[in-house]
Design a protein around this motif. Structure first.
Motif, PDB file in Angstrom:
ATOM      1  N   TYR A  70     -91.855 -41.974  83.890  1.00 49.21           N
ATOM      2  CA  TYR A  70     -92.944 -42.561  83.108  1.00 49.21           C
ATOM      3  C   TYR A  70     -93.815 -43.366  84.078  1.00 49.21           C
ATOM      4  CZ  TYR A  70     -95.218 -44.393  78.926  1.00 49.21           C
ATOM      5  OH  TYR A  70     -96.136 -44.679  77.947  1.00 49.21           O
ATOM      6  N   ASP A  75    -100.229 -47.915  78.760  1.00 48.10           N
ATOM      7  CA  ASP A  75     -99.544 -48.110  77.487  1.00 48.10           C
ATOM      8  C   ASP A  75     -99.850 -46.967  76.530  1.00 48.10           C
ATOM      9  OD1 ASP A  75     -98.313 -50.672  78.035  1.00 48.10           O
ATOM     10  OD2 ASP A  75    -100.323 -51.537  77.891  1.00 48.10           O
ATOM     11  N   ASN A  76    -100.496 -45.903  77.053  1.00 49.92           N
ATOM     12  CA  ASN A  76    -100.905 -44.796  76.191  1.00 49.92           C
ATOM     13  C   ASN A  76    -100.902 -43.499  76.993  1.00 49.92           C
ATOM     14  OD1 ASN A  76    -101.755 -43.515  73.848  1.00 49.92           O
ATOM     15  ND2 ASN A  76    -103.915 -44.023  74.141  1.00 49.92           N
ATOM     16  N   ALA A 207     -99.315 -39.473  72.107  1.00 47.08           N
ATOM     17  CA  ALA A 207     -98.641 -40.388  73.015  1.00 47.08           C
ATOM     18  C   ALA A 207     -97.179 -40.012  73.235  1.00 47.08           C
ATOM     19  CB  ALA A 207     -98.737 -41.815  72.484  1.00 47.08           C
ATOM     20  N   LEU A 208     -96.694 -40.328  74.422  1.00 50.18           N
ATOM     21  CA  LEU A 208     -95.291 -40.184  74.785  1.00 50.18           C
ATOM     22  C   LEU A 208     -94.706 -41.554  75.074  1.00 50.18           C
ATOM     23  CD1 LEU A 208     -95.502 -37.136  77.228  1.00 50.18           C
ATOM     24  CD2 LEU A 208     -94.523 -37.133  74.917  1.00 50.18           C
ATOM     25  N   GLN A 209     -93.428 -41.712  74.711  1.00 46.42           N
ATOM     26  CA  GLN A 209     -92.702 -42.947  74.970  1.00 46.42           C
ATOM     27  C   GLN A 209     -91.524 -42.672  75.906  1.00 46.42           C
ATOM     28  OE1 GLN A 209     -93.928 -45.785  73.888  1.00 46.42           O
ATOM     29  NE2 GLN A 209     -95.514 -44.737  72.694  1.00 46.42           N
ATOM     30  N   PRO A 210     -91.063 -43.681  76.615  1.00 46.30           N
ATOM     31  CA  PRO A 210     -89.858 -43.494  77.434  1.00 46.30           C
ATOM     32  C   PRO A 210     -88.705 -42.954  76.581  1.00 46.30           C
ATOM     33  CG  PRO A 210     -90.898 -45.578  77.957  1.00 46.30           C
ATOM     34  CD  PRO A 210     -91.624 -45.037  76.761  1.00 46.30           C
ATOM     35  N   ASP A 212     -88.516 -39.934  75.334  1.00 43.71           N
ATOM     36  CA  ASP A 212     -88.903 -38.800  74.512  1.00 43.71           C
ATOM     37  C   ASP A 212     -88.469 -37.489  75.154  1.00 43.71           C
ATOM     38  OD1 ASP A 212     -90.078 -40.256  72.492  1.00 43.71           O
ATOM     39  OD2 ASP A 212     -92.143 -39.932  73.169  1.00 43.71           O
ATOM     40  N   ARG A 231     -89.651 -46.809  81.188  1.00 48.10           N
ATOM     41  CA  ARG A 231     -90.893 -47.483  81.618  1.00 48.10           C
ATOM     42  C   ARG A 231     -90.625 -48.281  82.889  1.00 48.10           C
ATOM     43  NH1 ARG A 231     -95.327 -48.292  78.571  1.00 48.10           N
ATOM     44  NH2 ARG A 231     -94.168 -47.786  76.677  1.00 48.10           N
TER      45      ARG A 231
END
Length: 233
Positions: A70, A75-76, A207-210, A212, A231
């Motif tokens: 990541y 933040d996006n 969006a992707l998050q840690p 995912d 992150r």
């Protein structure tokens, strides 16, 4: 004895399906807004205007498996799944009818985008480099040679996150198909063997998050399955 003042960096490369050989990467070209629905979702006119391009560093290409880091400064972070064209030949001012003769093979990649940085760059009329060209910003499947997959003109393009379908389209929806893309790039620069072209993404970017899990592919070409890393501290 080397003539370099420091050790030269390793040649960036991408795996070849079913082989221990690798495809060396020279440059990475990306096409913007090449699906009408994606152009509309980004607030733009999807009419067939001349395509526009941006680039990523060759070493931004990483395997689209295992864990993809990541990035910092965002933040996006957004996903954009795309057919990838790998060139085995080169040339300038290539006619569309001659373009496919340059293609070595195809893969599937994800144009990771720091959307918040891109939005700021757009508002301030600045380049997109920090939004598009960061480390590991181009996960890519192993490449399939033309002998194995032909020249795909149709096929489902899809991406899901944690089992939820986010993006879905078809290669038939490309505003500028592969021969036209190659021809346009060759008018601006001399194409060379080892160049990759990311051909554009269908609608549904998000969006992707840690942590995912990201899966996707292009029917008849390749698929991928990777997880976003934590992150950065």
């Amino acid at each position: 004895m080397s003539d370099f003042v420091i050790p030269p960096p390793a040649t960036p490369s991408v795996a070849v399906a079913g082989s221990s050989a690798r495809f060396p990467i020279r440059r990475v070209f990306c096409v913007g807004r090449n699906y009408a629905a994606h152009a509309r979702e980004m607030g733009n006119d999807p009419n067939r205007e001349p395509p526009f391009f941006f680039m990523k560093p060759a070493d931004a290409v990483v395997p689209a498996d295992g864990e993809v880091p990541y990035p910092t400064l965002t933040d996006n972070l957004h996903h954009e799944v795309e057919l990838v064209v790998a060139l085995g030949g080169g040339g300038s001012r290539v006619a569309p009818e001659d373009a496919l003769a340059l293609v070595w093979g195809y893969g599937v990649g994800v144009d990771l985008t720091r959307r918040d940085l891109q939005d700021v760059a757009k508002k301030m009329s600045r380049p997109w480099d920090w939004a598009k060209g960061f480390d590991a910003s181009a996960p890519c499947s192993p490449l399939q040679p033309v002998d194995a997959v032909g020249h795909p003109e149709a096929g489902r393009v899809w991406l899901q996150v944690n089992g939820e379908l986010r993006q879905q389209g078809d290669l038939t929806e490309l505003i500028w198909p592969v021969p036209d893309i190659i021809s346009h790039v060759s008018r601006a620069v001399a194409l060379q063997p080892g160049d990759l072209i990311f051909t554009g993404t269908p609608a549904g970017v998000g969006a992707l998050q840690p942590g995912d899990r990201v899966q996707g592919g292009v029917a008849g070409v390749a698929a991928f399955d990777f997880t976003m890393g934590p992150r950065p501290a």
